[in-house]
Design a protein around this motif. Structure first.
Motif, PDB file in Angstrom:
ATOM      1  N   SER A  30      29.992  31.082  51.135  1.00 19.16           N
ATOM      2  CA  SER A  30      29.766  32.525  51.050  1.00 19.16           C
ATOM      3  C   SER A  30      30.877  33.205  50.247  1.00 19.16           C
ATOM      4  CB  SER A  30      29.704  33.142  52.437  1.00 19.16           C
ATOM      5  OG  SER A  30      28.628  32.612  53.163  1.00 19.16           O
ATOM      6  N   ALA A  31      32.117  32.778  50.463  1.00 15.64           N
ATOM      7  CA  ALA A  31      33.240  33.351  49.741  1.00 15.64           C
ATOM      8  C   ALA A  31      33.177  33.004  48.248  1.00 15.64           C
ATOM      9  CB  ALA A  31      34.559  32.866  50.333  1.00 15.64           C
ATOM     10  N   ILE A  32      32.795  31.783  47.940  1.00 14.66           N
ATOM     11  CA  ILE A  32      32.686  31.368  46.543  1.00 14.66           C
ATOM     12  C   ILE A  32      31.578  32.145  45.841  1.00 14.66           C
ATOM     13  CG2 ILE A  32      32.080  29.443  45.025  1.00 14.66           C
ATOM     14  CD1 ILE A  32      33.543  27.618  47.034  1.00 14.66           C
ATOM     15  N   LYS A  33      30.464  32.364  46.528  1.00 18.26           N
ATOM     16  CA  LYS A  33      29.375  33.150  45.945  1.00 18.26           C
ATOM     17  C   LYS A  33      29.814  34.584  45.688  1.00 18.26           C
ATOM     18  CE  LYS A  33      25.698  30.308  47.798  1.00 18.26           C
ATOM     19  NZ  LYS A  33      24.610  30.188  48.768  1.00 18.26           N
ATOM     20  N   ALA A  34      30.628  35.141  46.583  1.00 17.95           N
ATOM     21  CA  ALA A  34      31.136  36.498  46.397  1.00 17.95           C
ATOM     22  C   ALA A  34      32.043  36.571  45.170  1.00 17.95           C
ATOM     23  CB  ALA A  34      31.893  36.958  47.644  1.00 17.95           C
ATOM     24  N   VAL A  35      32.877  35.554  44.988  1.00 20.91           N
ATOM     25  CA  VAL A  35      33.766  35.514  43.822  1.00 20.91           C
ATOM     26  C   VAL A  35      32.956  35.342  42.541  1.00 20.91           C
ATOM     27  CG1 VAL A  35      35.547  34.139  42.671  1.00 20.91           C
ATOM     28  CG2 VAL A  35      35.804  34.726  45.077  1.00 20.91           C
ATOM     29  N   MET A  36      31.882  34.554  42.615  1.00 21.02           N
ATOM     30  CA  MET A  36      31.040  34.359  41.431  1.00 21.02           C
ATOM     31  C   MET A  36      30.332  35.652  41.033  1.00 21.02           C
ATOM     32  SD  MET A  36      29.385  30.603  42.054  1.00 21.02           S
ATOM     33  CE  MET A  36      28.339  30.729  40.616  1.00 21.02           C
ATOM     34  N   LYS A  37      29.934  36.450  42.009  1.00 25.51           N
ATOM     35  CA  LYS A  37      29.275  37.718  41.706  1.00 25.51           C
ATOM     36  C   LYS A  37      30.247  38.703  41.072  1.00 25.51           C
ATOM     37  CE  LYS A  37      25.579  37.762  45.087  1.00 25.51           C
ATOM     38  NZ  LYS A  37      25.035  38.421  46.284  1.00 25.51           N
ATOM     39  N   ASP A  38      31.476  38.734  41.592  1.00 29.29           N
ATOM     40  CA  ASP A  38      32.483  39.676  41.084  1.00 29.29           C
ATOM     41  C   ASP A  38      33.820  38.963  40.944  1.00 29.29           C
ATOM     42  OD1 ASP A  38      33.997  41.825  40.347  1.00 29.29           O
ATOM     43  OD2 ASP A  38      33.910  42.822  42.286  1.00 29.29           O
ATOM     44  N   PRO A  39      34.152  38.443  39.752  1.00 27.62           N
ATOM     45  CA  PRO A  39      35.390  37.699  39.568  1.00 27.62           C
ATOM     46  C   PRO A  39      36.652  38.547  39.757  1.00 27.62           C
ATOM     47  CG  PRO A  39      33.971  37.484  37.635  1.00 27.62           C
ATOM     48  CD  PRO A  39      33.324  38.434  38.562  1.00 27.62           C
ATOM     49  N   PHE A  40      36.503  39.864  39.767  1.00 30.00           N
ATOM     50  CA  PHE A  40      37.656  40.740  39.959  1.00 30.00           C
ATOM     51  C   PHE A  40      37.806  41.156  41.418  1.00 30.00           C
ATOM     52  CE2 PHE A  40      36.276  41.267  35.562  1.00 30.00           C
ATOM     53  CZ  PHE A  40      37.452  40.909  34.914  1.00 30.00           C
ATOM     54  N   GLY A  50      50.561  35.351  37.139  1.00 29.45           N
ATOM     55  CA  GLY A  50      49.728  36.467  36.708  1.00 29.45           C
ATOM     56  C   GLY A  50      48.317  36.074  36.337  1.00 29.45           C
ATOM     57  N   PHE A  51      48.098  34.826  35.988  1.00 32.87           N
ATOM     58  CA  PHE A  51      46.758  34.348  35.639  1.00 32.87           C
ATOM     59  C   PHE A  51      45.895  34.120  36.868  1.00 32.87           C
ATOM     60  CE2 PHE A  51      49.248  30.651  36.589  1.00 32.87           C
ATOM     61  CZ  PHE A  51      48.367  29.803  37.240  1.00 32.87           C
ATOM     62  N   LEU A  52      46.493  34.111  38.058  1.00 32.67           N
ATOM     63  CA  LEU A  52      45.814  33.741  39.290  1.00 32.67           C
ATOM     64  C   LEU A  52      45.390  34.979  40.071  1.00 32.67           C
ATOM     65  CD1 LEU A  52      45.232  31.108  40.930  1.00 32.67           C
ATOM     66  CD2 LEU A  52      47.329  31.577  42.159  1.00 32.67           C
ATOM     67  N   ARG A  53      44.201  34.920  40.647  1.00 34.22           N
ATOM     68  CA  ARG A  53      43.728  35.948  41.567  1.00 34.22           C
ATOM     69  C   ARG A  53      43.534  35.290  42.928  1.00 34.22           C
ATOM     70  NH1 ARG A  53      42.412  40.464  38.803  1.00 34.22           N
ATOM     71  NH2 ARG A  53      41.288  41.396  40.531  1.00 34.22           N
ATOM     72  N   VAL A  54      43.730  36.043  43.999  1.00 30.13           N
ATOM     73  CA  VAL A  54      43.612  35.511  45.356  1.00 30.13           C
ATOM     74  C   VAL A  54      42.590  36.333  46.122  1.00 30.13           C
ATOM     75  CG1 VAL A  54      44.828  35.090  47.515  1.00 30.13           C
ATOM     76  CG2 VAL A  54      45.984  34.673  45.360  1.00 30.13           C
ATOM     77  N   TYR A  55      41.617  35.629  46.708  1.00 25.51           N
ATOM     78  CA  TYR A  55      40.593  36.262  47.529  1.00 25.51           C
ATOM     79  C   TYR A  55      40.802  35.817  48.969  1.00 25.51           C
ATOM     80  CZ  TYR A  55      36.023  37.458  49.429  1.00 25.51           C
ATOM     81  OH  TYR A  55      35.010  37.972  50.195  1.00 25.51           O
ATOM     82  N   LYS A  56      40.923  36.790  49.874  1.00 22.38           N
ATOM     83  CA  LYS A  56      41.133  36.507  51.292  1.00 22.38           C
ATOM     84  C   LYS A  56      39.804  36.661  52.032  1.00 22.38           C
ATOM     85  CE  LYS A  56      45.769  38.427  51.147  1.00 22.38           C
ATOM     86  NZ  LYS A  56      46.689  39.435  51.693  1.00 22.38           N
ATOM     87  N   PHE A  57      39.513  35.702  52.911  1.00 22.92           N
ATOM     88  CA  PHE A  57      38.300  35.767  53.718  1.00 22.92           C
ATOM     89  C   PHE A  57      38.544  35.026  55.024  1.00 22.92           C
ATOM     90  CE2 PHE A  57      38.040  31.773  51.582  1.00 22.92           C
ATOM     91  CZ  PHE A  57      37.337  30.929  52.415  1.00 22.92           C
ATOM     92  N   ASN A  58      37.668  35.252  55.995  1.00 15.43           N
ATOM     93  CA  ASN A  58      37.776  34.576  57.281  1.00 15.43           C
ATOM     94  C   ASN A  58      36.874  33.355  57.299  1.00 15.43           C
ATOM     95  OD1 ASN A  58      39.649  36.192  58.638  1.00 15.43           O
ATOM     96  ND2 ASN A  58      38.088  37.745  58.989  1.00 15.43           N
ATOM     97  N   MET A  59      37.467  32.231  57.664  1.00 15.61           N
ATOM     98  CA  MET A  59      36.732  30.988  57.833  1.00 15.61           C
ATOM     99  C   MET A  59      36.825  30.626  59.303  1.00 15.61           C
ATOM    100  SD  MET A  59      37.442  27.203  56.233  1.00 15.61           S
ATOM    101  CE  MET A  59      37.355  27.706  54.550  1.00 15.61           C
ATOM    102  N   VAL A  60      35.761  30.852  60.042  1.00  7.21           N
ATOM    103  CA  VAL A  60      35.715  30.601  61.483  1.00  7.21           C
ATOM    104  C   VAL A  60      36.939  31.242  62.159  1.00  7.21           C
ATOM    105  CG1 VAL A  60      35.327  28.863  63.270  1.00  7.21           C
ATOM    106  CG2 VAL A  60      34.558  28.415  60.955  1.00  7.21           C
ATOM    107  N   LYS A  61      37.076  32.538  61.962  1.00  2.41           N
ATOM    108  CA  LYS A  61      38.121  33.367  62.575  1.00  2.41           C
ATOM    109  C   LYS A  61      39.536  33.019  62.123  1.00  2.41           C
ATOM    110  CE  LYS A  61      35.363  34.242  66.671  1.00  2.41           C
ATOM    111  NZ  LYS A  61      35.287  34.164  68.119  1.00  2.41           N
ATOM    112  N   GLN A  62      39.687  32.315  61.004  1.00  2.00           N
ATOM    113  CA  GLN A  62      41.008  32.014  60.446  1.00  2.00           C
ATOM    114  C   GLN A  62      41.084  32.594  59.050  1.00  2.00           C
ATOM    115  OE1 GLN A  62      41.381  27.790  60.514  1.00  2.00           O
ATOM    116  NE2 GLN A  62      41.756  27.695  62.701  1.00  2.00           N
TER     117      GLN A  62
END
Length: 85
Positions: A30-40, A50-62
């Motif tokens: 689900s998180a990967i699909k969200a990143v694919m829809k909006d890379p920003f 600076g080339f790296l972006r970080v996406y935070k999400f919950n994986m089974v409450k972690q």
């Protein structure tokens, strides 16, 4: 906005995904699909990363971080860390 047509995984990402349980993989997908829809979607790092972006999400409450970069319709994924709450 550029359309993402390809997702590449680092070897460390592939190894980490192999160790995940089915319910964890579902949250990750689900998180990967969200990143694919909006890379920003994630926050941009500063300095040498600076080339790296970080996406935070919950994986089974972690809280889990995915580090990724994107260029020319390709996203390169790396699982950064899992923090226990």
């Amino acid at each position: 906005m550029a359309e993402i047509t390809q997702v590449l995984q680092t070897t460390s990402f592939k190894k980490a995904v192999k160790k995940l349980h089915t319910n964890q993989k579902a949250d990750l997908d689900s998180a990967i699909k969200a990143v694919m829809k909006d890379p920003f979607l994630g926050e941009s790092k500063k300095g040498n990363l600076g080339f790296l972006r970080v996406y935070k999400f919950n994986m089974v409450k972690q809280l889990t971080l995915i580090g990724y970069s994107h260029e020319d319709g390709t996203v390169i994924l790396e699982l950064m860390t899992r923090e226990f709450l």
